[in-house]
Motif scaffolding. Sequence first.
Motif, PDB file in Angstrom:
ATOM      1  N   THR A  96       0.847  -1.203   0.000  1.00  0.00           N
ATOM      2  CA  THR A  96       0.000   0.000   0.000  1.00  0.00           C
ATOM      3  C   THR A  96       0.875   1.244   0.000  1.00  0.00           C
ATOM      4  O   THR A  96       1.788   1.382   0.812  1.00  0.00           O
ATOM      5  CB  THR A  96      -0.921   0.018   1.229  1.00  0.00           C
ATOM      6  N   ALA A 130     -11.770   4.278   0.803  1.00  0.00           N
ATOM      7  CA  ALA A 130     -10.766   3.423   1.436  1.00  0.00           C
ATOM      8  C   ALA A 130     -10.195   4.091   2.682  1.00  0.00           C
ATOM      9  O   ALA A 130      -9.983   3.439   3.713  1.00  0.00           O
ATOM     10  CB  ALA A 130      -9.647   3.111   0.450  1.00  0.00           C
ATOM     11  N   ARG A 186     -20.296  -0.767  -0.193  1.00  0.00           N
ATOM     12  CA  ARG A 186     -18.937  -0.288  -0.403  1.00  0.00           C
ATOM     13  C   ARG A 186     -17.930  -0.923   0.551  1.00  0.00           C
ATOM     14  O   ARG A 186     -16.795  -0.475   0.637  1.00  0.00           O
ATOM     15  CB  ARG A 186     -18.889   1.241  -0.231  1.00  0.00           C
ATOM     16  N   MET A 187     -18.343  -1.951   1.270  1.00  0.00           N
ATOM     17  CA  MET A 187     -17.447  -2.612   2.212  1.00  0.00           C
ATOM     18  C   MET A 187     -16.429  -3.446   1.443  1.00  0.00           C
ATOM     19  O   MET A 187     -16.791  -4.375   0.713  1.00  0.00           O
ATOM     20  CB  MET A 187     -18.254  -3.506   3.154  1.00  0.00           C
ATOM     21  N   GLU A 188     -15.124  -3.110   1.603  1.00  0.00           N
ATOM     22  CA  GLU A 188     -14.047  -3.824   0.912  1.00  0.00           C
ATOM     23  C   GLU A 188     -13.122  -4.465   1.941  1.00  0.00           C
ATOM     24  O   GLU A 188     -12.612  -3.790   2.843  1.00  0.00           O
ATOM     25  CB  GLU A 188     -13.256  -2.865   0.025  1.00  0.00           C
ATOM     26  N   LEU A 189     -12.890  -5.778   1.778  1.00  0.00           N
ATOM     27  CA  LEU A 189     -12.133  -6.543   2.759  1.00  0.00           C
ATOM     28  C   LEU A 189     -10.721  -5.996   2.944  1.00  0.00           C
ATOM     29  O   LEU A 189     -10.219  -5.923   4.074  1.00  0.00           O
ATOM     30  CB  LEU A 189     -12.068  -8.009   2.319  1.00  0.00           C
ATOM     31  N   LYS A 190     -10.073  -5.590   1.858  1.00  0.00           N
ATOM     32  CA  LYS A 190      -8.686  -5.124   1.951  1.00  0.00           C
ATOM     33  C   LYS A 190      -8.552  -3.971   2.930  1.00  0.00           C
ATOM     34  O   LYS A 190      -7.664  -3.950   3.785  1.00  0.00           O
ATOM     35  CB  LYS A 190      -8.186  -4.705   0.568  1.00  0.00           C
ATOM     36  N   TRP A 191      -9.454  -2.987   2.822  1.00  0.00           N
ATOM     37  CA  TRP A 191      -9.337  -1.805   3.672  1.00  0.00           C
ATOM     38  C   TRP A 191      -9.800  -2.092   5.086  1.00  0.00           C
ATOM     39  O   TRP A 191      -9.277  -1.492   6.041  1.00  0.00           O
ATOM     40  CB  TRP A 191     -10.125  -0.658   3.055  1.00  0.00           C
ATOM     41  N   LEU A 234     -12.947   3.967   5.365  1.00  0.00           N
ATOM     42  CA  LEU A 234     -13.173   2.598   5.808  1.00  0.00           C
ATOM     43  C   LEU A 234     -12.020   2.111   6.679  1.00  0.00           C
ATOM     44  O   LEU A 234     -12.231   1.480   7.731  1.00  0.00           O
ATOM     45  CB  LEU A 234     -13.344   1.683   4.592  1.00  0.00           C
ATOM     46  N   THR A 235     -10.794   2.420   6.267  1.00  0.00           N
ATOM     47  CA  THR A 235      -9.625   2.046   7.065  1.00  0.00           C
ATOM     48  C   THR A 235      -9.671   2.711   8.431  1.00  0.00           C
ATOM     49  O   THR A 235      -9.434   2.067   9.471  1.00  0.00           O
ATOM     50  CB  THR A 235      -8.335   2.461   6.332  1.00  0.00           C
TER      51      THR A 235
END
Length: 250
Positions: free
Chosen positions: A11, A51, A195-200, A54-55
């Motif tokens: 990242t 992102a 908009r939930m993203e596993l990575k973030w 969310l993070t």
Amino acid sequence: MPDFISSLASTSGLGWIILAAFMSGLTRGFTGFGTALVFLPVAAQYLPPIAAILTLTFMDVLSPLPLLRRAWGDAARVDLRRLLIGTVLLLPVGLWILGQVPQDIFRFGVSGLAIGMLVVLILGLRYRGEVRAGMVYAIGAAAGFLGGTAGLPGPPVILFYMARPLPTQVIRANTLLYLFGYDILLMIGIAGFGRMELKWAVLGVFLAVPGMLGSWIGGRLFRPGYERIYRAAAYAVIAASALSGLPIWS
């Protein structure tokens, strides 16, 4: 799984993001606020808007855990409930707007809001009139809107408590608990918009470690009699973070 971990490790600006997580936790530990004001101006330089928020949300919902028990005992819970109800009303509107904002606009907007908030805090500007129940709901709604669009729900709530004749520990507790509740609501809202993203989310959980360490150290340092020193230190950290995100450095 190795590819997923490698993707997280690569990242852009990860070292700066980790440092921002620690400093935001430290600031929150001894003032009860400041996480987003410190973290987002840095994270927004490297991550897309959703992102970055969310993070922050996954980091933020874990890092204050060492402080929640003490805060709950000190809190003024009627105010807290009204603020959160107001937040529920306009948070979805803010999240919808967030989905339409380009990264550069988000980055500069976050830094500008952080600097504006810092100026208000330093000048000691505050509302002098009577605070009624309806006003508390409206402040919560404004915080929800700003929290959805920029990830910064704190400014309206912080300014509200600057106008309240409450002990320092009560203000600190209510601000901390409100921001924790906002994080839960924000996660629900982001999931509701798909908009939930596993990575973030995973990156946020990882960043909770330096965030919790900073919160723990800040909580240990907190002494009500040294409020001015803590605020001055928090203002310096917020200023450095906000200035780093301005276009003057590009």
